[in-house]
Enzyme design. Structure first.
Site, PDB file in Angstrom:
ATOM      1  N   ASN A 134      55.867  49.818  49.711  1.00  0.00           N
ATOM      2  CA  ASN A 134      56.240  50.842  48.736  1.00  0.00           C
ATOM      3  C   ASN A 134      56.219  52.207  49.428  1.00  0.00           C
ATOM      4  OD1 ASN A 134      56.348  52.750  46.696  1.00  0.00           O
ATOM      5  ND2 ASN A 134      54.896  51.709  45.355  1.00  0.00           N
ATOM      6  N   CYS A 178      56.944  58.067  42.747  1.00  0.00           N
ATOM      7  CA  CYS A 178      57.946  57.078  43.174  1.00  0.00           C
ATOM      8  C   CYS A 178      59.318  57.324  42.558  1.00  0.00           C
ATOM      9  CB  CYS A 178      57.468  55.670  42.852  1.00  0.00           C
ATOM     10  SG  CYS A 178      55.927  55.270  43.672  1.00  0.00           S
ATOM     11  N   HIS A 203      63.519  50.670  42.972  1.00  0.00           N
ATOM     12  CA  HIS A 203      62.323  51.115  43.678  1.00  0.00           C
ATOM     13  C   HIS A 203      61.572  49.873  44.153  1.00  0.00           C
ATOM     14  CE1 HIS A 203      58.662  52.951  44.806  1.00  0.00           C
ATOM     15  NE2 HIS A 203      57.972  52.566  43.745  1.00  0.00           N
TER      16      HIS A 203
HETATM   17  N1  COA Z   1      43.730  40.611  48.651  1.00  0.00           N
HETATM   18  C1  COA Z   1      43.112  39.594  48.032  1.00  0.00           C
HETATM   19  N2  COA Z   1      42.700  39.639  46.754  1.00  0.00           N
HETATM   20  C2  COA Z   1      42.944  40.775  46.071  1.00  0.00           C
HETATM   21  C3  COA Z   1      43.596  41.884  46.657  1.00  0.00           C
HETATM   22  C4  COA Z   1      43.992  41.759  47.996  1.00  0.00           C
HETATM   23  N3  COA Z   1      44.621  42.763  48.652  1.00  0.00           N
HETATM   24  N4  COA Z   1      43.713  42.851  45.731  1.00  0.00           N
HETATM   25  C5  COA Z   1      43.150  42.385  44.610  1.00  0.00           C
HETATM   26  N5  COA Z   1      42.673  41.118  44.812  1.00  0.00           N
HETATM   27  C6  COA Z   1      42.002  40.239  43.845  1.00  0.00           C
HETATM   28  C7  COA Z   1      41.372  41.020  42.717  1.00  0.00           C
HETATM   29  O1  COA Z   1      40.063  41.468  43.067  1.00  0.00           O
HETATM   30  C8  COA Z   1      41.358  40.004  41.611  1.00  0.00           C
HETATM   31  O2  COA Z   1      40.267  39.113  41.816  1.00  0.00           O
HETATM   32  P1  COA Z   1      39.436  38.566  40.550  1.00  0.00           P
HETATM   33  O3  COA Z   1      40.443  37.757  39.743  1.00  0.00           O
HETATM   34  O4  COA Z   1      38.386  37.737  41.203  1.00  0.00           O
HETATM   35  O5  COA Z   1      38.946  39.766  39.827  1.00  0.00           O
HETATM   36  C9  COA Z   1      42.630  39.193  41.849  1.00  0.00           C
HETATM   37  O6  COA Z   1      42.977  39.424  43.231  1.00  0.00           O
HETATM   38  C10 COA Z   1      43.782  39.625  40.957  1.00  0.00           C
HETATM   39  O7  COA Z   1      43.888  41.054  40.992  1.00  0.00           O
HETATM   40  P2  COA Z   1      44.986  41.817  40.197  1.00  0.00           P
HETATM   41  O8  COA Z   1      44.818  43.293  40.431  1.00  0.00           O
HETATM   42  O9  COA Z   1      45.033  41.330  38.775  1.00  0.00           O
HETATM   43  O10 COA Z   1      46.292  41.283  40.966  1.00  0.00           O
HETATM   44  P3  COA Z   1      47.796  41.492  40.644  1.00  0.00           P
HETATM   45  O11 COA Z   1      48.472  40.199  40.600  1.00  0.00           O
HETATM   46  O12 COA Z   1      48.005  42.443  39.494  1.00  0.00           O
HETATM   47  O13 COA Z   1      48.337  42.218  41.953  1.00  0.00           O
HETATM   48  C11 COA Z   1      49.009  44.429  42.633  1.00  0.00           C
HETATM   49  C12 COA Z   1      47.828  43.513  42.319  1.00  0.00           C
HETATM   50  C13 COA Z   1      48.465  45.801  42.976  1.00  0.00           C
HETATM   51  C14 COA Z   1      49.749  43.851  43.818  1.00  0.00           C
HETATM   52  C15 COA Z   1      49.957  44.495  41.430  1.00  0.00           C
HETATM   53  O14 COA Z   1      49.208  44.705  40.259  1.00  0.00           O
HETATM   54  C16 COA Z   1      50.990  45.575  41.513  1.00  0.00           C
HETATM   55  O15 COA Z   1      51.896  45.506  42.328  1.00  0.00           O
HETATM   56  N6  COA Z   1      50.891  46.569  40.621  1.00  0.00           N
HETATM   57  C17 COA Z   1      51.907  47.594  40.461  1.00  0.00           C
HETATM   58  C18 COA Z   1      51.996  48.450  41.652  1.00  0.00           C
HETATM   59  C19 COA Z   1      52.937  49.514  41.398  1.00  0.00           C
HETATM   60  O16 COA Z   1      53.947  49.333  40.816  1.00  0.00           O
HETATM   61  N7  COA Z   1      52.533  50.666  41.850  1.00  0.00           N
HETATM   62  C20 COA Z   1      53.172  51.845  41.836  1.00  0.00           C
HETATM   63  C21 COA Z   1      54.293  52.097  40.937  1.00  0.00           C
HETATM   64  S1  COA Z   1      55.140  52.994  42.014  1.00  0.00           S
END
Ligand code: COA
Length: 318
Positions: free
Chosen positions: A275, A112, A245
């Site tokens: 993204n 990224c 980004h």
């Molecule tokens: N739909 C519904 N529920 C989902 C889900 C989806 N698409 N993806 C995950 N969940 C659930 C998980 O299973 C978890 O359930 P649990 O509490 O029962 O275990 C809950 O939602 C929370 O998951 P979590 O991974 O902690 O959520 P989050 O708030 O961190 O959001 C992302 C997930 C991926 C959106 C977030 O972490 C993110 O944006 N991360 C960085 C991404 C990034 O920057 N990537 C690349 C850098 S370029």
């Protein structure tokens, strides 16, 4: 000698994948995706449409905006982690498409952060006097390395391309660029296969430890913003526009808070693009320029964070 952005361009594939489409494919909801990521839809390349195809569209738009032709370009740098083929490199392929011969043309792979890395390299070529006019592109077909049924990644990623033309000038322009990496975090965000490690015909795909990457992104981006301002002896109030980004609206909001900037001074495209990795910063820049928000003379802070980890920032007088 400095480099200046003299034109921007971008391209998004026609196909759109909405949150409603994803709801039909996996256990997720529009409300969850919007609340946790800010994303409503993302563009997905058509079958057969490649990274270089999209890079070419964005490059031609940037050349038009700069009022120059391909023959004026003496350097091409493409940031991408999803090249069409392993060789030739996408920069050389783009050069061939544009019918522009002779100058260096290559790609950089920093996930990224790919566009910030590419911009920094092109800026150094121009500052050293080795190049006069560079085409810098970020282009990705992330859909080709995303498992379409994995709710931890399929909701996030999209395809697209953005480009700028950089020209030599006696005034900045690009004021400074700052590139960083920490390979100790490779296990938190990676693709399962590739070339020398081997390729899984059933589909290599991105694996993301979402919440851990999120935490690191917020901390690391806060630090690079401070470093960039300090290197230029500037206060955060000097920044007119943050062009971040586009990984997650909550990461973008954290960066804006760190700069004490209202969200009205941040170019946000994550809602409609998702993204797009190396394409996201030049895509957002082009959106801000074309809709008239970013004006000549404005001070822009570009920043990105991605797999590696890699990260970086650029301070740019537009
Ligand atoms: N739909 C519904 N529920 C989902 C889900 C989806 N698409 N993806 C995950 N969940 C659930 C998980 O299973 C978890 O359930 P649990 O509490 O029962 O275990 C809950 O939602 C929370 O998951 P979590 O991974 O902690 O959520 P989050 O708030 O961190 O959001 C992302 C997930 C991926 C959106 C977030 O972490 C993110 O944006 N991360 C960085 C991404 C990034 O920057 N990537 C690349 C850098 S370029």
């Amino acid at each position: 000698m400095y480099s200046r952005i003299v034109g921007t361009g971008s391209y998004l594939p026609v196909g759109v994948l909405t949150n409603a489409d994803l709801e039909k494919r996996m256990e997720t909801s529009d409300a969850w995706i919007r609340e946790r990521t800010g994303i409503r839809r993302r563009h997905i390349a058509a079958a057969g449409e490649t990274t270089v195809d999209m890079a070419e569209h964005a490059a031609r738009a940037a050349l038009d905006a700069a009022g120059c032709v391909a023959a004026d370009i003496d350097l091409i740098v493409v940031g991408t982690c999803t090249p069409d083929v392993v060789l030739p490199n996408p920069g050389a392929m783009l050069q061939g498409r544009l019918g522009n011969r002779g100058g260096p043309a290559f790609s950089v792979e920093a996930a990224c952060s790919g566009f910030i890395y590419a911009l920094s390299l092109a800026d150094k070529f121009i500052r050293s006097g080795e190049s006069k006019r560079a085409l810098v592109v970020g282009a990705e077909t992330l859909s080709r390395i995303t498992n379409p049924t994995d709710r931890s990644t399929a909701i996030l990623f999209g395809d697209g391309a953005g480009a700028v033309v950089l020209a030599a000038d006696d005034k900045p322009g690009v004021m400074s660029t700052h590139l960083r990496a920490d390979g100790g975090y490779a296990d938190l965000l990676y693709c399962t296969g590739g070339i020398s490690k081997g390729h899984d015909p059933a589909g290599d795909h991105i694996v993301l430890a979402g919440s851990e990457v999120f935490r690191h992104a917020v901390t690391i981006l806060g630090r690079i913003v401070d470093e960039t301002l300090a290197a230029n002896g500037l206060d955060r109030s000097a920044i007119d526009w943050l062009v971040p980004h586009q990984a997650n609206i909550r990461i973008i909001q954290a960066a804006a808070r760190k700069l004490n900037m209202p969200m009205e001074r941040v170019i946000v495209t994550v809602e409609d693009h998702g993204n797009t990795s190396a394409a996201s910063v030049p895509l957002a820049l082009d959106v801000g320029v074309r809709d008239g928000r970013i004006k000549r003379g404005d001070l822009l802070l570009l920043e990105a964070f991605g797999a590696g980890f890699t990260w970086g920032a650029a301070l740019v007088r537009y």
